[in-house]
Design an enzyme around this catalytic site. Structure first.
Site, short mmCIF file in Angstrom:
data_model
loop_
_atom_site.label_atom_id
_atom_site.label_comp_id
_atom_site.label_asym_id
_atom_site.label_seq_id
_atom_site.Cartn_x
_atom_site.Cartn_y
_atom_site.Cartn_z
N ASP A 75 -18.37 -34.64 33.42
CA ASP A 75 -18.85 -36.00 32.79
C ASP A 75 -19.38 -35.53 31.51
O ASP A 75 -20.34 -34.68 31.52
CB ASP A 75 -19.94 -36.67 33.66
CG ASP A 75 -20.47 -37.95 32.91
OD1 ASP A 75 -20.08 -38.13 31.76
OD2 ASP A 75 -21.17 -38.64 33.64
N ASN A 102 -11.20 -36.21 23.64
CA ASN A 102 -10.63 -37.31 23.94
C ASN A 102 -11.49 -38.29 24.61
O ASN A 102 -11.37 -39.55 24.69
CB ASN A 102 -9.17 -37.01 24.55
CG ASN A 102 -8.59 -38.46 25.33
OD1 ASN A 102 -8.29 -39.18 24.43
ND2 ASN A 102 -8.80 -38.66 26.59
N TYR A 171 -19.02 -49.83 19.78
CA TYR A 171 -17.69 -49.15 19.67
C TYR A 171 -17.48 -48.72 18.27
O TYR A 171 -17.24 -47.46 18.05
CB TYR A 171 -16.64 -49.79 20.33
CG TYR A 171 -15.37 -49.01 20.39
CD1 TYR A 171 -15.20 -47.90 21.20
CD2 TYR A 171 -14.22 -48.96 19.65
CE1 TYR A 171 -14.29 -46.85 21.07
CE2 TYR A 171 -13.18 -48.28 19.65
CZ TYR A 171 -13.12 -47.15 20.59
OH TYR A 171 -12.13 -46.41 20.69
N LYS A 175 -17.55 -44.69 16.76
CA LYS A 175 -16.18 -44.27 16.28
C LYS A 175 -16.56 -43.94 14.76
O LYS A 175 -16.11 -42.92 13.96
CB LYS A 175 -14.98 -45.15 16.37
CG LYS A 175 -14.56 -45.11 17.83
CD LYS A 175 -14.13 -43.60 18.39
CE LYS A 175 -13.57 -43.71 19.84
NZ LYS A 175 -13.33 -42.22 20.08
N VAL A 204 -3.45 -49.32 21.11
CA VAL A 204 -2.73 -48.48 22.34
C VAL A 204 -3.01 -48.97 23.63
O VAL A 204 -4.09 -49.32 23.89
CB VAL A 204 -3.25 -46.90 22.16
CG1 VAL A 204 -2.58 -46.12 23.35
CG2 VAL A 204 -3.29 -46.25 20.77
#
Length: 272
Positions: A75, A102, A171, A175, A204
């Site tokens: 984790d 990732n 989010y 980013k 995606v």
């Protein structure tokens, strides 16, 4: 995909969040290119399945290099675990050449005022703090990229790191943080041979939307209605291509959209 596979033969790659989606596809493609791969993710059973897929594709490639794989339940939001990561990696795989950050996720579409602070903290812990901690360790840990005079850090950003949108305040904040951290790091490492890359996908179709919509499969599927989205394999190709450039070439940043997307909020849906 066009790349010089010989540059990846025998390289050792660590991929976080490799149990599904982009991470899974990336790990398998590196294995196909003759690299050794360390798989990190929270889901042990899924990791073992990906490890077997790596073994299978490497055997099918009939390459004499690579073929060493390790699946480590992990984790990245656990700071203590990160500090002890090299104790978990088999000794024969500790000479790592490429770090692919990732791991990341998003939950919910709530607006400010309705945010669940535990969800906010979890997203920052994984998407930002885990990425920073792991990268910091690899740049100057033991063993590290600086002392060995080599290394490539590939961070998974997003179009959300370039363009905020309603319903994505946290989010997009994570980013944007990844984008700023990556850009600053590239400048800080300018006097080293360490390469730094940020890959920024648009739409995606992976488990990502299913997590965002808290398991609501219909809502997750609706995101891509009328659009042919990117796949995890599409982004994996970009990651592996960036890693396969000559040592003096650094793909600093790459933004990838499906053909009918132009920004985080501008896209065309074909009539049903």
């Amino acid at each position: 995909m066009v790349f010089n596979a010989s540059r990846l033969l025998g390289k050792t790659v660590l991929v976080t969040g490799s149990s599904a989606g982009i991470g899974r596809a990336t790990a398998i493609l590196f294995a196909k290119a003759g690299s050794n791969v360390i798989l990190l993710a929270r889901r042990a059973e899924a990791l073992e399945e990906v490890k077997q897929a790596c073994i299978d594709v490497h055997q099918a490639s009939k390459l004499s290099h690579g073929g060493q794989f390790a699946a480590i339940p992990f984790d990245v939001s656990d700071r203590v675990a990160i500090n002890g990561i090299f104790d978990k990696i088999p000794a024969n795989l500790r000479d790592i050449d490429i770090l692919v950050n990732n791991a990341g996720y998003v939950v919910g579409r709530e607006h400010v005022g309705d945010l669940d602070e535990s969800v906010v903290e979890g997203m920052f812990a994984t998407n930002v703090l885990g990425l920073i901690s792991l990268t910091n360790l690899f740049v100057k840990g033991n063993p590290d990229f600086k002392s060995r005079g080599k290394g490539h850090i590939i961070n998974l950003g997003s179009v959300a790191g370039r363009e905020p949108y309603a319903g994505g305040s946290i989010y997009t904040a994570t980013k944007h943080a990844v984008n700023a951290f990556t850009a600053s790091m590239m400048r800080e490492l300018i006097n080293t041979p360490i390469r730094v890359t940020e890959v920024q996908p648009g739409m995606v179709e992976t488990e990502f939307s299913l997590v965002r919509f808290k398991g609501d499969a219909a809502a997750a599927k609706a995101v891509y209605a009328g659009i042919e989205p990117l796949t995890g394999e599409d982004i994996a190709e970009e990651i592996v291509w960036a890693a396969s450039r000559p040592p003096h070439v650094n793909i600093a940043e790459t933004l990838i959209f499906p053909v009918n997307q132009a920004s985080a909020t501008v896209f065309y849906r074909a009539p049903s």
